[in-house]
Write a protein that holds these residues in place. Sequence first.
Motif, PDB file in Angstrom:
ATOM      1  N   GLY A   8     -19.051 -61.976  59.501  1.00 53.31           N
ATOM      2  CA  GLY A   8     -18.201 -62.948  60.194  1.00 53.31           C
ATOM      3  C   GLY A   8     -16.770 -62.933  59.711  1.00 53.31           C
ATOM      4  N   ARG A  13      -6.711 -60.221  58.215  1.00 54.62           N
ATOM      5  CA  ARG A  13      -5.864 -59.472  57.293  1.00 54.62           C
ATOM      6  C   ARG A  13      -5.815 -57.985  57.624  1.00 54.62           C
ATOM      7  NH1 ARG A  13      -8.310 -61.898  51.798  1.00 54.62           N
ATOM      8  NH2 ARG A  13     -10.155 -61.671  53.091  1.00 54.62           N
ATOM      9  N   ALA A  52     -24.788 -61.130  59.792  1.00 53.57           N
ATOM     10  CA  ALA A  52     -24.360 -62.516  59.998  1.00 53.57           C
ATOM     11  C   ALA A  52     -22.998 -62.495  60.653  1.00 53.57           C
ATOM     12  CB  ALA A  52     -24.311 -63.243  58.661  1.00 53.57           C
ATOM     13  N   VAL A  53     -22.948 -62.870  61.927  1.00 52.19           N
ATOM     14  CA  VAL A  53     -21.701 -62.750  62.695  1.00 52.19           C
ATOM     15  C   VAL A  53     -21.309 -64.061  63.362  1.00 52.19           C
ATOM     16  CG1 VAL A  53     -21.958 -60.301  63.238  1.00 52.19           C
ATOM     17  CG2 VAL A  53     -22.973 -61.973  64.744  1.00 52.19           C
ATOM     18  N   GLY A  85     -19.386 -69.927  56.623  1.00 54.23           N
ATOM     19  CA  GLY A  85     -18.929 -69.538  55.283  1.00 54.23           C
ATOM     20  C   GLY A  85     -19.754 -68.383  54.737  1.00 54.23           C
ATOM     21  N   PRO A  89     -24.765 -68.660  56.194  1.00 53.93           N
ATOM     22  CA  PRO A  89     -25.467 -67.626  56.963  1.00 53.93           C
ATOM     23  C   PRO A  89     -26.800 -67.186  56.331  1.00 53.93           C
ATOM     24  CG  PRO A  89     -23.140 -67.105  56.842  1.00 53.93           C
ATOM     25  CD  PRO A  89     -23.370 -68.274  55.928  1.00 53.93           C
ATOM     26  N   VAL A 111     -16.489 -54.215  51.515  1.00 53.81           N
ATOM     27  CA  VAL A 111     -16.417 -53.567  50.212  1.00 53.81           C
ATOM     28  C   VAL A 111     -16.969 -52.138  50.271  1.00 53.81           C
ATOM     29  CG1 VAL A 111     -16.412 -55.712  48.908  1.00 53.81           C
ATOM     30  CG2 VAL A 111     -18.582 -54.598  49.382  1.00 53.81           C
ATOM     31  N   TYR A 144      -9.894 -62.441  43.480  1.00 55.11           N
ATOM     32  CA  TYR A 144     -11.346 -62.275  43.610  1.00 55.11           C
ATOM     33  C   TYR A 144     -12.107 -63.413  42.932  1.00 55.11           C
ATOM     34  CZ  TYR A 144      -9.539 -57.604  44.555  1.00 55.11           C
ATOM     35  OH  TYR A 144      -8.859 -56.551  45.067  1.00 55.11           O
ATOM     36  N   GLY A 145     -13.428 -63.301  42.913  1.00 52.76           N
ATOM     37  CA  GLY A 145     -14.272 -64.215  42.143  1.00 52.76           C
ATOM     38  C   GLY A 145     -14.487 -63.583  40.773  1.00 52.76           C
ATOM     39  N   PHE A 160     -18.810 -68.929  37.120  1.00 52.47           N
ATOM     40  CA  PHE A 160     -18.280 -68.113  38.218  1.00 52.47           C
ATOM     41  C   PHE A 160     -17.062 -68.847  38.756  1.00 52.47           C
ATOM     42  CE2 PHE A 160     -17.599 -66.589  42.419  1.00 52.47           C
ATOM     43  CZ  PHE A 160     -18.006 -65.272  42.406  1.00 52.47           C
ATOM     44  N   GLU A 162     -14.052 -68.702  41.499  1.00 50.75           N
ATOM     45  CA  GLU A 162     -13.503 -68.026  42.684  1.00 50.75           C
ATOM     46  C   GLU A 162     -11.972 -68.138  42.685  1.00 50.75           C
ATOM     47  OE1 GLU A 162     -14.943 -66.037  44.655  1.00 50.75           O
ATOM     48  OE2 GLU A 162     -13.583 -65.864  46.350  1.00 50.75           O
ATOM     49  N   GLU A 195     -19.650 -68.567  46.775  1.00 52.23           N
ATOM     50  CA  GLU A 195     -18.837 -68.445  45.563  1.00 52.23           C
ATOM     51  C   GLU A 195     -18.534 -69.809  44.954  1.00 52.23           C
ATOM     52  OE1 GLU A 195     -17.988 -67.247  48.556  1.00 52.23           O
ATOM     53  OE2 GLU A 195     -17.903 -65.061  48.443  1.00 52.23           O
ATOM     54  N   TRP A 217     -14.370 -48.784  43.461  1.00 53.40           N
ATOM     55  CA  TRP A 217     -14.686 -49.967  44.263  1.00 53.40           C
ATOM     56  C   TRP A 217     -13.402 -50.456  44.907  1.00 53.40           C
ATOM     57  CZ3 TRP A 217     -12.687 -54.924  44.297  1.00 53.40           C
ATOM     58  CH2 TRP A 217     -13.355 -55.837  45.123  1.00 53.40           C
TER      59      TRP A 217
HETATM   60  N1  GDD Z   1     -21.081 -64.657  58.814  1.00 55.81           N
HETATM   61  C1  GDD Z   1     -19.984 -65.080  58.210  1.00 55.81           C
HETATM   62  N2  GDD Z   1     -19.544 -66.343  58.474  1.00 55.81           N
HETATM   63  N3  GDD Z   1     -19.326 -64.248  57.380  1.00 55.81           N
HETATM   64  C2  GDD Z   1     -18.204 -64.702  56.793  1.00 55.81           C
HETATM   65  C3  GDD Z   1     -17.675 -65.983  57.025  1.00 55.81           C
HETATM   66  C4  GDD Z   1     -18.401 -66.858  57.925  1.00 55.81           C
HETATM   67  O1  GDD Z   1     -18.038 -68.015  58.185  1.00 55.81           O
HETATM   68  N4  GDD Z   1     -16.532 -66.112  56.298  1.00 55.81           N
HETATM   69  C5  GDD Z   1     -16.350 -64.938  55.650  1.00 55.81           C
HETATM   70  N5  GDD Z   1     -17.354 -64.081  55.951  1.00 55.81           N
HETATM   71  C6  GDD Z   1     -17.548 -62.711  55.449  1.00 55.81           C
HETATM   72  C7  GDD Z   1     -16.334 -61.812  55.599  1.00 55.81           C
HETATM   73  O2  GDD Z   1     -16.377 -61.097  56.812  1.00 55.81           O
HETATM   74  C8  GDD Z   1     -16.513 -60.862  54.418  1.00 55.81           C
HETATM   75  O3  GDD Z   1     -17.376 -59.789  54.724  1.00 55.81           O
HETATM   76  C9  GDD Z   1     -17.194 -61.721  53.374  1.00 55.81           C
HETATM   77  O4  GDD Z   1     -17.767 -62.834  54.065  1.00 55.81           O
HETATM   78  C10 GDD Z   1     -16.224 -62.215  52.293  1.00 55.81           C
HETATM   79  O5  GDD Z   1     -15.146 -62.854  52.916  1.00 55.81           O
HETATM   80  P1  GDD Z   1     -13.629 -62.417  52.634  1.00 55.81           P
HETATM   81  O6  GDD Z   1     -12.776 -63.288  53.477  1.00 55.81           O
HETATM   82  O7  GDD Z   1     -13.466 -60.948  52.736  1.00 55.81           O
HETATM   83  O8  GDD Z   1     -13.506 -62.918  51.127  1.00 55.81           O
HETATM   84  P2  GDD Z   1     -12.556 -62.367  49.995  1.00 55.81           P
HETATM   85  O9  GDD Z   1     -12.360 -60.917  50.085  1.00 55.81           O
HETATM   86  O10 GDD Z   1     -11.347 -63.228  49.950  1.00 55.81           O
HETATM   87  O11 GDD Z   1     -13.440 -62.733  48.665  1.00 55.81           O
HETATM   88  C11 GDD Z   1     -14.806 -62.356  48.581  1.00 55.81           C
HETATM   89  O12 GDD Z   1     -14.924 -60.980  48.274  1.00 55.81           O
HETATM   90  C12 GDD Z   1     -14.414 -60.585  46.967  1.00 55.81           C
HETATM   91  C13 GDD Z   1     -14.703 -59.110  46.802  1.00 55.81           C
HETATM   92  O13 GDD Z   1     -14.039 -58.391  47.766  1.00 55.81           O
HETATM   93  C14 GDD Z   1     -15.489 -63.199  47.498  1.00 55.81           C
HETATM   94  O14 GDD Z   1     -16.874 -62.928  47.566  1.00 55.81           O
HETATM   95  C15 GDD Z   1     -14.965 -62.873  46.102  1.00 55.81           C
HETATM   96  O15 GDD Z   1     -15.716 -63.577  45.114  1.00 55.81           O
HETATM   97  C16 GDD Z   1     -15.095 -61.372  45.846  1.00 55.81           C
HETATM   98  O16 GDD Z   1     -14.545 -61.045  44.565  1.00 55.81           O
END
Ligand code: GDD
Length: 364
Positions: A8, A13, A52-53, A85, A89, A111, A144-145, A160, A162, A195, A217
């Motif tokens: 989702g 970005r 999860a979409v 979030g 999901p 990732v 990141y977290g 943990f 975030e 998170e 990574w």
């Molecule tokens: N289904 C669903 N619903 N997916 C979601 C939603 C939602 O409401 N919101 C976000 N996602 C999905 C995004 O598509 C992505 O694949 C994942 O959840 C994480 O969301 P990001 O928006 O990419 O988060 P981030 O990059 O700022 O941070 C996350 O990733 C980091 C590593 O890349 C966190 O998990 C950090 O703790 C982590 O370090």
Amino acid sequence: MKALILVGGFGTRLRPLTLTLPKPLVEFGNKRMILHQIEALAEAGVTDIVLAVNYRPEVMEKYLAEYEERFNVKITFSIESEPLGTAGPLKLAEEILGKDENPFFVLNSDVICDYPFADLAAFHKAHGDEGTIVVTKVEEPSKYGVVVHKPNHASRIDRFVEKPVEFVGNRINAGIYILNPSVLKRIDLRPTSIEQETFPAICADGQLHSFDLEGFWMDVGQPKDFLSGTCLYLSHLSKNNPKLLTPPNTPYVHGGNVMIDPSAKIGRNCKIGPNVTIGPDVIVGDGVRLQRCVLLSGSKVKDHAWVKSTIVGWNSTVGKWARLENVSVLGDDVTIGDEIYINGGSILPHKSIKANVEVPSIIM
Ligand code: GDD
Ligand code: MG
């Protein structure tokens, strides 16, 4: 085994690419992002995958039906009526994830790494607690977290945090987990963050561990990181699977780490590399210089263009003697005129650019 991929989010970005395709369908290293993950999951013995979409599942369904057959996995779309979030999901997919006592994998969809699923599952089983997070070291942990370990404990996580504002450590959440179905009891069916809410709760009970990732990574959810991730991925392939790269002794390959789809056409006297991927049906003219860039399928770079640190979107055209650099991104079907200079431009789909973009900006 089972897995859920968090797909989702609107991928804002990674615009303008995600104005045309959802983030998981964008090609990274000439392969759709989600395919990297499905392939690795299937190889580790996963047979049930939940996506999860909350955004455009109809575009994805077509591609995923093909992957189901190819990898002999069952892919289920779990569609949220409102964004739930990163934890909600899991609850929504409880019927599948909790159908047996075996643990399940969870992945962020953006990732890229050498996914360690089999080793992760073995490690998780050996410690016997509720959850394991894959962690990697980065220089800028604030995006990141971050995990903080129990004193004198190599893997048990104490806290943990975030997106920490103050430095607490540099081992970060790589966005890949394995969790026991008991974790589902900790989550409510509402918009909630794994998170911010779930991990802190599991930590408080001393049930969350970390697993150190080997090798590269990257979260490739934004253009700058997409390009850096491409460099890391190509360098990984050059050591582990060089057959996927264009042989470094090819006359136009410069500095190695170049991946060119066999259907692409390359002109005379080009200098390509390092760190370039060229997708299917791309046409590169004569005397073109390409470095650290991604040319997506059907795009065209005309004679004597100079392209660096740029993503050229599907079916876009770069004019003769044009110069593109500094994390420029062309959406689908963009035309850059002859002799145009683009410095950090983000160009929306179907635009035709006839004047220089001298400072980084979004052109709509
Ligand atoms: N289904 C669903 N619903 N997916 C979601 C939603 C939602 O409401 N919101 C976000 N996602 C999905 C995004 O598509 C992505 O694949 C994942 O959840 C994480 O969301 P990001 O928006 O990419 O988060 P981030 O990059 O700022 O941070 C996350 O990733 C980091 C590593 O890349 C966190 O998990 C950090 O703790 C982590 O370090
Ligand atoms: Mg992300």
